[in-house]
Scaffold this active site. Sequence first.
Site, PDB file in Angstrom:
ATOM      1  N   GLN A 175       6.793   9.462  -3.911  1.00 15.30           N
ATOM      2  CA  GLN A 175       7.738   8.516  -4.494  1.00 15.30           C
ATOM      3  C   GLN A 175       8.127   8.907  -5.919  1.00 15.30           C
ATOM      4  O   GLN A 175       7.490   9.734  -6.556  1.00 15.30           O
ATOM      5  CB  GLN A 175       7.124   7.103  -4.488  1.00 15.30           C
ATOM      6  CG  GLN A 175       5.756   7.030  -5.172  1.00 15.30           C
ATOM      7  CD  GLN A 175       4.885   5.894  -4.666  1.00 15.30           C
ATOM      8  OE1 GLN A 175       5.374   4.921  -4.084  1.00 15.30           O
ATOM      9  NE2 GLN A 175       3.583   5.995  -4.887  1.00 15.30           N
ATOM     10  N   ASP A 190      -4.045   9.126   3.730  1.00 16.68           N
ATOM     11  CA  ASP A 190      -3.231   8.135   4.410  1.00 16.68           C
ATOM     12  C   ASP A 190      -4.122   7.039   4.994  1.00 16.68           C
ATOM     13  O   ASP A 190      -5.107   7.325   5.682  1.00 16.68           O
ATOM     14  CB  ASP A 190      -2.451   8.849   5.540  1.00 16.68           C
ATOM     15  CG  ASP A 190      -1.664   7.875   6.366  1.00 16.68           C
ATOM     16  OD1 ASP A 190      -0.655   7.359   5.846  1.00 16.68           O
ATOM     17  OD2 ASP A 190      -2.061   7.605   7.516  1.00 16.68           O
ATOM     18  N   ASP A 243      -2.493  -3.597  -0.319  1.00 19.34           N
ATOM     19  CA  ASP A 243      -1.685  -3.661  -1.536  1.00 19.34           C
ATOM     20  C   ASP A 243      -0.302  -3.033  -1.322  1.00 19.34           C
ATOM     21  O   ASP A 243       0.500  -2.979  -2.246  1.00 19.34           O
ATOM     22  CB  ASP A 243      -2.453  -2.835  -2.590  1.00 19.34           C
ATOM     23  CG  ASP A 243      -2.231  -3.328  -3.986  1.00 19.34           C
ATOM     24  OD1 ASP A 243      -1.528  -4.328  -4.160  1.00 19.34           O
ATOM     25  OD2 ASP A 243      -2.766  -2.682  -4.911  1.00 19.34           O
ATOM     26  N   ASP A 271       6.000  -1.889   0.901  1.00 18.33           N
ATOM     27  CA  ASP A 271       7.289  -1.468   1.420  1.00 18.33           C
ATOM     28  C   ASP A 271       7.241  -1.098   2.904  1.00 18.33           C
ATOM     29  O   ASP A 271       6.684  -0.065   3.273  1.00 18.33           O
ATOM     30  CB  ASP A 271       7.783  -0.275   0.604  1.00 18.33           C
ATOM     31  CG  ASP A 271       9.197   0.094   0.987  1.00 18.33           C
ATOM     32  OD1 ASP A 271       9.783  -0.549   1.869  1.00 18.33           O
ATOM     33  OD2 ASP A 271       9.718   1.055   0.383  1.00 18.33           O
TER      34      ASP A 271
END
Lengths: 286, 286
Positions: free
Chosen positions: B32, B138, B156, B159
């Site tokens: 990101q 992951d 947490d 998206d």
Amino acid sequence: MVDIWFSQLDTENVKTSVRVEKQLYSGRSPYQQIDVFQTKEFGKMIVLDGEIVFSEADEFIYNEMVVHVPMAVHPHVRDVLIIGGGDGGVAKVLTQYPEIASIDVVEPDEMFIEVSKKYFPETAEGFNDNRVTIKNMDALRFLRRFRDSYDLIINDSTDPFGHTEGLFTREFYGNCYRALREDGIMVYQHGSPFYEQDEAAFRAMHRKAYKSFPISRVYQAGIPTCPAGLWMFGFASKKYHPLKDFDPKRWNDRNIKTWYYTTHLHRGAFMLPKYVEDILSEEENR
Amino acid sequence: MVDIWFSQLDTENVKTSVRVEKQLYSGRSPYQQIDVFQTKEFGKMIVLDGEIVFSEADEFIYNEMVVHVPMAVHPHVRDVLIIGGGDGGVAKVLTQYPEIASIDVVEPDEMFIEVSKKYFPETAEGFNDNRVTIKNMDALRFLRRFRDSYDLIINDSTDPFGHTEGLFTREFYGNCYRALREDGIMVYQHGSPFYEQDEAAFRAMHRKAYKSFPISRVYQAGIPTCPAGLWMFGFASKKYHPLKDFDPKRWNDRNIKTWYYTTHLHRGAFMLPKYVEDILSEEENR
């Protein structure tokens, strides 16, 4: 395609912007700047002096919370006074209660009422009920004449600094107290204490209500177009406690249709964040 | 003086903008885009792919609500898993509980952790506790190995469409269920259903949790930097009910310092607006 955004300054350093399809109205009354926008996300939206006062998408939250909370507590409301409320939304929710005999709306700004009627006919529908009387005058002056006259006062004014400044003085709270019957309730907009700039006004408001009424509590709702998304309301009362005298069964038996309010949410709205509780009790112990 | 504003698109038609004093960091990890801003109103603020993930001014709300709510319900939490949580804020709140023996943080993005440690040392302090282990992998893959291993899982991730997409599948909820002990609790970010664009994701999430866990409830908090100012959390549980098994006295006896959470607010957070209740029960009765 033109790209138009309306921005509300939540503080000097934070703003909420809404994409505008069209500006439907812009004018200046003797009291304030009035703008109406067509927006994609919130539908039609009315803005007074640059602040969103209501939008079609979220006005139900505010209107339901200032009406149903006191109405689910007070057992026999007959006469109601709305201070401000020129859009008619609060009056409209009140007209769902058959026991209410009179609803006085004291709104000095005639132009605001006219604009609301023209662009928000569904909301302003509240004014068509024959129990509703509009008084175009200053609320502080209006109130001085009344003693033991109302069961419920809803103060719809938000701005402690604009032309409604007088509605945030200690005198005003005293006048409301006197205008209420011996078991009357006053509900008022308390704003949000999250941003530093709003904290002092929030504190002062609670101090005045707490000193003027035997029972004074604060409750909250999440309103997307309000600064920080959080809005608080004051519940100042001569006799009834918002939770101890709350009668959920009586209210649920009415079968009033809502989008925000429930009798569970009624209780939850009085359960406040720790930092808000701390602010309130500091002012109570001053 | 330069005039810099960071804007978060809450929807395509609504944005929240924050005045920026200085951009402190900007970089792209394999996962990101990461930006850190110094702002006047919210202090330092971290932004992932254009969305505010936390700010110094309001992170306490989120961190307290995902930790204290399950901790005030589950009577003996020993092993905790945090999915995401690269900033360390959730871990930090958890370290206040002496009975917790291990806190695993599964955060694939090492760069996010490094940036958090550098710019938010007070928050990332949570990582210094020797009960905390960071796994850079992951979460979906990590979880497959575990059976009856955790008492509490805190998800947490926010998206449902980015690199964390896999954490919003039915398989993921099933894996969490299996990784929890027989009385385990999972808390997860549920987003806000106010805007039309977010409603489908909100519905899908509740449907999956409701089908995977015997107890599945939703609770809310007002977070100014979240879209619409409102944020919701899921409470999915194998045995304990968030209100019936809630023990306020036990929690209050701990004397943990908070800024948002109280045991009153705990109850209030589960009392939801009518339109949210309606959405949830529609999904439950599908």
